[in-house]
Design an enzyme around this catalytic site. Structure first.
Site, mmCIF file in Angstrom:
data_model
loop_
_atom_site.group_PDB
_atom_site.id
_atom_site.type_symbol
_atom_site.label_atom_id
_atom_site.label_comp_id
_atom_site.label_asym_id
_atom_site.label_seq_id
_atom_site.Cartn_x
_atom_site.Cartn_y
_atom_site.Cartn_z
ATOM 1 N N GLU A 255 9.488 -3.671 10.164
ATOM 2 C CA GLU A 255 9.858 -2.367 9.618
ATOM 3 C C GLU A 255 10.378 -1.448 10.714
ATOM 4 O O GLU A 255 9.714 -1.275 11.759
ATOM 5 C CB GLU A 255 8.636 -1.732 8.915
ATOM 6 C CG GLU A 255 8.961 -0.376 8.304
ATOM 7 C CD GLU A 255 7.924 0.107 7.302
ATOM 8 O OE1 GLU A 255 6.947 -0.629 7.005
ATOM 9 O OE2 GLU A 255 8.082 1.239 6.815
ATOM 10 N N ASP B 265 -1.327 -6.249 -0.403
ATOM 11 C CA ASP B 265 -1.531 -5.641 0.928
ATOM 12 C C ASP B 265 -3.024 -5.455 1.193
ATOM 13 O O ASP B 265 -3.747 -4.957 0.326
ATOM 14 C CB ASP B 265 -0.882 -4.247 0.935
ATOM 15 C CG ASP B 265 0.175 -4.104 2.008
ATOM 16 O OD1 ASP B 265 0.234 -4.955 2.911
ATOM 17 O OD2 ASP B 265 0.945 -3.134 1.923
ATOM 18 N N GLU C 125 -1.180 -5.577 8.683
ATOM 19 C CA GLU C 125 -0.370 -4.949 9.732
ATOM 20 C C GLU C 125 -0.942 -5.267 11.111
ATOM 21 O O GLU C 125 -2.151 -5.416 11.276
ATOM 22 C CB GLU C 125 -0.365 -3.417 9.543
ATOM 23 C CG GLU C 125 0.352 -2.988 8.277
ATOM 24 C CD GLU C 125 0.450 -1.472 8.128
ATOM 25 O OE1 GLU C 125 -0.006 -0.731 9.032
ATOM 26 O OE2 GLU C 125 0.983 -1.022 7.095
ATOM 27 N N ASP D 126 0.835 -1.201 0.000
ATOM 28 C CA ASP D 126 0.000 0.000 0.000
ATOM 29 C C ASP D 126 0.874 1.257 0.000
ATOM 30 O O ASP D 126 0.371 2.374 -0.033
ATOM 31 C CB ASP D 126 -1.029 -0.006 1.140
ATOM 32 C CG ASP D 126 -0.393 -0.080 2.510
ATOM 33 O OD1 ASP D 126 0.851 -0.095 2.606
ATOM 34 O OD2 ASP D 126 -1.152 -0.113 3.501
ATOM 35 N N SER D 127 2.209 1.052 -0.043
ATOM 36 C CA SER D 127 3.116 2.162 -0.334
ATOM 37 C C SER D 127 2.795 2.728 -1.718
ATOM 38 O O SER D 127 3.298 3.795 -2.069
ATOM 39 C CB SER D 127 4.574 1.703 -0.269
ATOM 40 O OG SER D 127 4.783 0.555 -1.051
ATOM 41 N N LYS E 282 -0.916 -9.429 2.885
ATOM 42 C CA LYS E 282 -0.176 -8.926 4.049
ATOM 43 C C LYS E 282 -1.110 -8.057 4.869
ATOM 44 O O LYS E 282 -1.938 -7.334 4.302
ATOM 45 C CB LYS E 282 1.044 -8.117 3.606
ATOM 46 C CG LYS E 282 1.818 -7.488 4.776
ATOM 47 C CD LYS E 282 3.186 -6.977 4.361
ATOM 48 C CE LYS E 282 3.170 -5.619 3.727
ATOM 49 N NZ LYS E 282 2.610 -4.539 4.541
HETATM 50 O O1 KIV Z 1 3.524 -1.121 1.528
HETATM 51 C C1 KIV Z 1 4.715 -1.475 1.500
HETATM 52 O O2 KIV Z 1 5.460 -1.228 0.547
HETATM 53 C C2 KIV Z 1 5.227 -2.197 2.651
HETATM 54 C C3 KIV Z 1 6.698 -2.474 2.705
HETATM 55 C C4 KIV Z 1 7.413 -1.263 3.174
HETATM 56 C C5 KIV Z 1 7.006 -3.656 3.529
HETATM 57 O O3 KIV Z 1 4.497 -2.530 3.526
#
Ligand code: KIV
Length: 287
Positions: free
Chosen positions: A204, A106, A138, A67-68, A136
């Protein structure tokens, strides 16, 4: 390693995650086996099919549709506004652009915090619509019921602890686990994520010693970002890694190329050719 030295994957790499030559898509079992072998491996983010295909061809075994994308692709200030719709569309593109890499999507902010039912609905969408092989999410203890529900439903889960950018409004962007209490909590959360069935863990922005301890303690692979050299794998946000990000990049990141400069130079050269009338030339022209 220099760019030239990195042109070819390691010679005896048919069975390794990085640079392996097999054409089938990697699975969470391949990732688990790498930990047994003590192999260190790379993970990169990607948000589109073309970039993902470059990384896939380069032998990157795991690609995260992070989600970056909020900051790096969609022009938001944080990851918080990214929607599940946006994630589904870009994850599908990354899956289409890859053949070998295991693609992780994500779960976006607000798409799983309500509880296991919402998490299952969101993750199922990414698996069915976008075709990702894993998701993924969090959070430690607070996300355990979600992790358990997804794993029970057959969806591999990568956990994410330490700095969790979706909590930027409460956490800020600070190194996590520096106090004794914070370190104990992180270790407890990491074990709990593994017990809940997570197949891997992202750490992280945590002190290197703590990340190494978590890595030694867990049976599942630990993927570090800003977590020192002692983890099983390392992940970078691709735009930071390739020098496309504008302005300052995080201290933990490393630039392996200068794409921002290269693209800017290409755009300026094109513009000058058009303004000067030298493009298109005869070889670009039909009669
Ligand atoms: O969203 C993302 O790119 C991440 C990485 C920094 C692990 O969660």
């Amino acid at each position: 390693m220099t760019l030239q030295a990195a042109q070819k994957p390691p010679a005896d790499s048919t069975k390794t995650l990085y640079g392996g030559t097999g054409s089938r898509r990697l699975t969470v079992h391949d990732i688990a086996a790498a930990k047994q072998r003590g192999e260190k491996w790379p993970m990169l983010t990607a948000y589109d099919a073309m970039t993902a295909s470059v990384f896939d061809e380069a032998g990157i075994p795991v690609i995260l549709v992070g989600d970056s994308m909020g900051n790096c692709h969609l022009g938001y200030e944080t990851t918080v506004p990214v929607t599940l719709d946006e994630m589904a569309i870009l994850s599908a593109a990354v899956v289409r652009g890859t053949r070998r890499a295991l693609v992780v999507g994500d779960l976006t902010f607000g798409s799983y915090q309500e509880g296991p039912v919402q998490a299952l609905r969101s993750a199922t969408r990414l698996v069915k619509e976008a075709g990702v092989q894993a998701v993924k999410l969090e959070g430690g203890e607070r996300s355990l019921p979600q992790t358990e529900a997804l794993v029970q439903a057959g969806i591999p889960v990568m956990s994410h602890l330490g700095l969790t950018p979706q909590s930027v409004n409460t956490m800020g962007y600070r190194v996590q686990g520096r106090s004794d209490e914070g370190a104990h909590r992180l270790l407890r959360d990491a074990k709990a994520a593994q017990d809940a069935g997570a197949f891997a863990l992202v750490l992280e922005l945590v002190p290197a010693e703590l990340a190494a301890e978590v890595t030694r303690t867990l049976d599942i692979p630990v993927i570090g970002i800003g977590a020192g050299p002692g983890t099983d794998a390392q992940v970078l946000v691709w735009t930071d890694m390739a020098g496309l990000t504008a302005g300052k990049t995080p201290r933990f990141s490393k630039q392996y190329a200068h794409l921002r400069e290269t693209l800017g130079d290409a755009a300026r050269a094109f513009a000058q050719d058009v303004a000067g009338g030298s493009f298109p030339a005869e070889e670009h022209t039909f009669h």
